[in-house]
Design a protein around this motif. Structure first.
Motif, PDB file in Angstrom:
ATOM      1  N   ASP A 190       9.620  12.763  -8.730  1.00 56.95           N
ATOM      2  CA  ASP A 190      10.543  12.250  -9.736  1.00 56.95           C
ATOM      3  C   ASP A 190      11.693  13.212 -10.015  1.00 56.95           C
ATOM      4  N   GLY A 191      11.636  14.407  -9.437  1.00 55.55           N
ATOM      5  CA  GLY A 191      12.704  15.379  -9.609  1.00 55.55           C
ATOM      6  C   GLY A 191      12.738  15.979 -11.002  1.00 55.55           C
ATOM      7  N   TYR A 192      13.845  16.600 -11.340  1.00 57.96           N
ATOM      8  CA  TYR A 192      14.006  17.219 -12.648  1.00 57.96           C
ATOM      9  C   TYR A 192      15.474  17.150 -13.056  1.00 57.96           C
ATOM     10  N   THR A 193      15.723  17.391 -14.309  1.00 56.16           N
ATOM     11  CA  THR A 193      17.084  17.474 -14.820  1.00 56.16           C
ATOM     12  C   THR A 193      17.193  18.685 -15.737  1.00 56.16           C
ATOM     13  N   LYS A 194      18.314  19.332 -15.701  1.00 55.95           N
ATOM     14  CA  LYS A 194      18.593  20.486 -16.558  1.00 55.95           C
ATOM     15  C   LYS A 194      20.012  20.332 -17.099  1.00 55.95           C
ATOM     16  N   PRO A 195      20.192  20.416 -18.409  1.00 56.26           N
ATOM     17  CA  PRO A 195      21.535  20.253 -18.980  1.00 56.26           C
ATOM     18  C   PRO A 195      22.564  21.215 -18.392  1.00 56.26           C
ATOM     19  N   TRP A 196      22.169  22.419 -18.049  1.00 60.86           N
ATOM     20  CA  TRP A 196      23.108  23.411 -17.528  1.00 60.86           C
ATOM     21  C   TRP A 196      23.556  23.116 -16.090  1.00 60.86           C
ATOM     22  N   LEU A 197      22.983  22.078 -15.465  1.00 61.72           N
ATOM     23  CA  LEU A 197      23.403  21.710 -14.108  1.00 61.72           C
ATOM     24  C   LEU A 197      24.373  20.527 -14.081  1.00 61.72           C
ATOM     25  N   ARG A 198      24.800  20.057 -15.238  1.00 56.50           N
ATOM     26  CA  ARG A 198      25.719  18.907 -15.277  1.00 56.50           C
ATOM     27  C   ARG A 198      26.988  19.144 -14.452  1.00 56.50           C
ATOM     28  N   TRP A 199      27.465  20.357 -14.423  1.00 58.97           N
ATOM     29  CA  TRP A 199      28.690  20.680 -13.691  1.00 58.97           C
ATOM     30  C   TRP A 199      28.558  20.399 -12.190  1.00 58.97           C
ATOM     31  N   ALA A 200      27.325  20.409 -11.659  1.00 57.85           N
ATOM     32  CA  ALA A 200      27.108  20.276 -10.220  1.00 57.85           C
ATOM     33  C   ALA A 200      26.636  18.885  -9.804  1.00 57.85           C
TER      34      ALA A 200
END
Length: 95
Positions: A53-63
């Motif tokens: 299902d993967g993951y999400t991190k707010p600090w990766l929005r730029w990428a």
């Protein structure tokens, strides 16, 4: 190439380090398929543990534009018909 018959199944091992994993399975246009990840499987993106299902991190929005499938989580399990990148679909833990 293997063409799956109705009611049949196939198992494939995916190497998360490869960009493409050829399964040798032929999918028909208009047919429906069920993909399922067996058991508890995970992999790492640097030190971040991920599953299908993967993951999400707010600090990766730029990428986000660099993700294989921009609207899905990082490192989620993505299927594709062919290698064009035009027919990608989320597999995740269950589809």
């Amino acid at each position: 190439m293997t063409k799956l018959q109705i009611g049949s199944s196939s198992e494939t091992i995916i190497d998360a380090q490869k960009y493409w994993n050829a399964t040798g399975i032929f999918l028909e246009i208009g047919a429906s398929y069920k993909f399922e990840v067996q058991g508890e499987q995970f992999w790492y993106d640097a030190k971040i543990r991920s599953d299908a299902d993967g993951y999400t991190k707010p600090w990766l929005r730029w990428a986000e534009m660099f993700r294989r499938k921009p609207n899905e989580n990082w490192f989620s399990l993505i299927g594709n018909i062919g290698q064009s990148g035009e027919q990608e679909f989320l597999i995740g833990k269950k589809l």
